[in-house]
Design a protein around this motif. Sequence first.
Motif, short mmCIF file in Angstrom:
data_model
loop_
_atom_site.label_atom_id
_atom_site.label_comp_id
_atom_site.label_asym_id
_atom_site.label_seq_id
_atom_site.Cartn_x
_atom_site.Cartn_y
_atom_site.Cartn_z
N GLY A 72 0.82 -1.21 0.00
CA GLY A 72 0.00 0.00 0.00
C GLY A 72 0.85 1.25 0.00
N GLY A 73 0.30 2.31 -0.59
CA GLY A 73 1.03 3.56 -0.69
C GLY A 73 0.40 4.72 0.05
N TRP A 74 -0.53 4.42 0.97
CA TRP A 74 -1.18 5.49 1.73
C TRP A 74 -0.27 5.94 2.88
CZ3 TRP A 74 -7.14 5.69 2.13
CH2 TRP A 74 -7.71 5.34 0.91
N LEU A 75 -0.51 7.15 3.37
CA LEU A 75 0.27 7.68 4.48
C LEU A 75 -0.29 7.17 5.80
CD1 LEU A 75 0.77 11.41 3.35
CD2 LEU A 75 2.18 9.40 2.86
N LEU A 76 0.56 6.53 6.60
CA LEU A 76 0.13 5.88 7.84
C LEU A 76 0.09 6.88 8.98
CD1 LEU A 76 2.19 2.55 7.57
CD2 LEU A 76 -0.05 3.12 6.59
N VAL A 77 -1.09 6.97 9.63
CA VAL A 77 -1.25 7.90 10.75
C VAL A 77 -1.55 7.19 12.06
CG1 VAL A 77 -1.97 9.82 9.29
CG2 VAL A 77 -3.70 8.26 10.20
N GLY A 78 -1.90 5.91 12.03
CA GLY A 78 -2.23 5.20 13.26
C GLY A 78 -2.54 3.74 13.01
N ARG A 79 -3.12 3.10 14.03
CA ARG A 79 -3.45 1.68 13.91
C ARG A 79 -4.59 1.35 14.87
NH1 ARG A 79 -0.60 -0.44 18.48
NH2 ARG A 79 0.91 1.12 19.22
N THR A 80 -5.30 0.28 14.55
CA THR A 80 -6.40 -0.18 15.39
C THR A 80 -6.36 -1.69 15.50
OG1 THR A 80 -8.81 -0.15 15.72
CG2 THR A 80 -8.03 -0.34 13.46
N GLU A 81 -6.89 -2.21 16.60
CA GLU A 81 -7.00 -3.65 16.78
C GLU A 81 -8.37 -4.16 16.34
OE1 GLU A 81 -4.54 -5.62 17.77
OE2 GLU A 81 -3.19 -3.88 17.93
N LEU A 82 -9.24 -3.27 15.91
CA LEU A 82 -10.59 -3.66 15.53
C LEU A 82 -10.56 -4.54 14.28
CD1 LEU A 82 -13.56 -3.05 16.38
CD2 LEU A 82 -13.58 -1.30 14.59
N THR A 83 -11.29 -5.66 14.31
CA THR A 83 -11.40 -6.54 13.15
C THR A 83 -12.39 -5.93 12.16
OG1 THR A 83 -10.92 -8.52 14.45
CG2 THR A 83 -12.02 -8.84 12.33
N LEU A 84 -11.92 -5.70 10.94
CA LEU A 84 -12.75 -5.02 9.95
C LEU A 84 -13.32 -5.96 8.90
CD1 LEU A 84 -10.57 -1.85 9.45
CD2 LEU A 84 -12.66 -2.07 10.78
N PHE A 85 -12.75 -7.15 8.78
CA PHE A 85 -13.27 -8.11 7.79
C PHE A 85 -13.16 -9.51 8.36
CE2 PHE A 85 -13.10 -10.89 4.06
CZ PHE A 85 -14.22 -10.45 3.37
N ASP A 86 -14.31 -10.21 8.38
CA ASP A 86 -14.39 -11.57 8.91
C ASP A 86 -15.33 -12.36 8.00
OD1 ASP A 86 -14.76 -13.94 10.28
OD2 ASP A 86 -15.37 -13.01 12.16
N VAL A 87 -14.78 -13.35 7.31
CA VAL A 87 -15.59 -14.11 6.35
C VAL A 87 -16.73 -14.85 7.03
CG1 VAL A 87 -13.74 -14.38 4.68
CG2 VAL A 87 -14.00 -16.08 6.50
#
Length: 203
Positions: free
Chosen positions: A169-184
């Motif tokens: 990825g080429g986006w600018l990183l500003v932070g992080r999260t532990e939240l699960t965003l995709f679960d099949v």
Amino acid sequence: MRIRPVGRHALLLDCDDPGQVEAWRAELWRRRDAGELSAVEIVPAAATVLLDGVPDPAAVAARIAGWTPRPVASPATAAQVEVPTVYDGEDLPVVAGHWGVTVPEVVRRLRETAFRVAFCGFAPGFAYLTGLRPEWAVPRLPSPRTRVPAGSVALAGPYAGIYPTASPGGWLLVGRTELTLFDVHADPPARLTPGTRVRLVAA
């Protein structure tokens, strides 16, 4: 708005701006839920809405041409997801430089911005979040990273986004999260779907 056939069983709505995309996305979802529209998938993008799995595209196109989207629901009435975010991204100083502010001011702006999912793409569960002021748009990296960790919160152009899985990825990183965003195994698999309000709250 213009309607074009795509293949044998799909239509593409070319919209004039993101607001029109959201209006038609909401209207078509509402019509489908009410049994007035038959389409397997209704997929918004930056400037289009795709209807796939349409049994009679010509008839559906004629019907859509006679519709006027209802006003989009107030953001205050849409579902909201709070994303606990640790603001320690390595590109925060870069964003601060583009915005002409300090790093703490970048964090404050991101925490206070009312984001909304415009569309999903790039990777399963990756939501493009609108809500940043036009003058806050930032460029992508000249050369993408080979691996961005899952949960990375990032900015590119006029959008914010959160990487649901590790990927280049080429986006600018500003932070992080532990939240699960995709679960099949979840229904729906993506936690952030078009129209959802998002807040990047402090973890």
